[in-house]
Scaffold this active site. Sequence first.
Site, PDB file in Angstrom:
ATOM      1  N   ALA A  53       0.537 103.268  26.093  1.00 35.15           N
ATOM      2  CA  ALA A  53       0.351 104.633  26.584  1.00 35.15           C
ATOM      3  C   ALA A  53       1.057 104.903  27.905  1.00 35.15           C
ATOM      4  O   ALA A  53       0.749 105.876  28.587  1.00 35.15           O
ATOM      5  CB  ALA A  53      -1.137 104.923  26.733  1.00 35.15           C
TER       6      ALA A  53
ATOM      7  N   ASN B 279      -5.081  98.081  28.294  1.00 31.53           N
ATOM      8  CA  ASN B 279      -3.783  97.665  27.764  1.00 31.53           C
ATOM      9  C   ASN B 279      -2.641  98.164  28.638  1.00 31.53           C
ATOM     10  O   ASN B 279      -1.607  97.502  28.768  1.00 31.53           O
ATOM     11  CB  ASN B 279      -3.607  98.176  26.334  1.00 31.53           C
ATOM     12  CG  ASN B 279      -4.320  97.314  25.313  1.00 31.53           C
ATOM     13  OD1 ASN B 279      -4.456  96.108  25.487  1.00 31.53           O
ATOM     14  ND2 ASN B 279      -4.792  97.932  24.245  1.00 31.53           N
TER      15      ASN B 279
ATOM     16  N   HIS C   8      -2.238 108.193  33.735  1.00 32.76           N
ATOM     17  CA  HIS C   8      -1.775 106.863  34.115  1.00 32.76           C
ATOM     18  C   HIS C   8      -0.740 107.004  35.224  1.00 32.76           C
ATOM     19  O   HIS C   8       0.213 107.785  35.101  1.00 32.76           O
ATOM     20  CB  HIS C   8      -1.148 106.148  32.920  1.00 32.76           C
ATOM     21  CG  HIS C   8      -2.044 106.087  31.720  1.00 32.76           C
ATOM     22  ND1 HIS C   8      -3.134 105.259  31.648  1.00 32.76           N
ATOM     23  CD2 HIS C   8      -2.004 106.763  30.543  1.00 32.76           C
ATOM     24  CE1 HIS C   8      -3.735 105.409  30.482  1.00 32.76           C
ATOM     25  NE2 HIS C   8      -3.083 106.327  29.798  1.00 32.76           N
TER      26      HIS C   8
END
Length: 264
Positions: free
Chosen positions: A120, A187, A217
Site C-alpha cells: 500500500a 506490511n 501512509h
Amino acid sequence: MKLGLIGNGAIAQFVRRALEAHGHEIGAVLLRPARIAQMSPIPNDGPLYVGSVAELPDDLDHVIDCAGHEALRQYGTDVLRAGFDLTTVSIGALADKALEAALEDAALEGDSKLHLASGAIGALDTLRAARVGNLTKVRYTGRKPPKGWLGSPAQESIDLENLGDRPQTHFVGTARQAALEYPKNANVAAAVALSGVGFDETEVVLVADPAISVNIHEIEVTGDFGSFEFRILGNALPDNPRSSALAAMSVVGCVLQETKPIVF
C-alpha cells in the site's frame, strides 16, 4: 502465464480478475482444507482447488500469496522449495528472522525467487536508490481511522470508540516491533524497512486519527542524497474495507513485470 493463487479473499479475488483480464490463467487456488470443505459445490469450470503445496500442478509458472502472514509461514518455504517463484504482499512476516532465513534457504534449494510486492505504499524505488549512500533517518508514520485499528494492540492502550476529535499515537518503535506486534497492519512498515535501512533502524509511528476516513501512509527520509517526504491517501477495496486497493494492485503489477521484455 499459468498461475497459482494462495487465498480467496478480497485481495486474491481482485488479483485473479485483473490477471485473467490480462490474459493469464489461474491454474490452481491453494486454500486450507477446511476452507475447501466449506465450498459447495466446487466450481468445475475454473481452477483446481487444492489443500496442500504438493497438490499444485507442476506446470505453474508462478504462485501468488494473497492470504496473509500465516499463509506465508505455512506454505512459503514449500512453494519455493518446489521450484515455484512466489510473489507475496505479506512482507511484515519477514520481521521474523527465522522465517526470513527459512524462505531464503528454500528459494536457494528450489532455484526459485521470493518477490515482495510493494503493497500500500510507493516511493520505494527512491528509497532503494538512496540507501546506496548513507541514510541518517527513515521514518514511517501510519494513520488510520479508529475503526482501522480494531482488533490490533491499539485497543489495549487507547479507547478507539471514544477518541473525541484528536489523533492519538499508540505505537512508537522499530519496524521489526511494529511488524511483529501488528501483523495485520504493518506490511507497509516492513516494505519501507526492507527498501531502506532494515527492520531495526526504521522508525515507525502508528496513529489513530478520528478526523480521517482513509488510511494515510507517510515516509520521511534523510541521507547523503538529500531528503524526501512521501504521502499517500489509500482507498480500500470495495469488497473489504480492511484491504488496501493499492496493495492488491501492487501484486498484479509485480506479477505483470515478470512477463515484460523491458522492465522499469
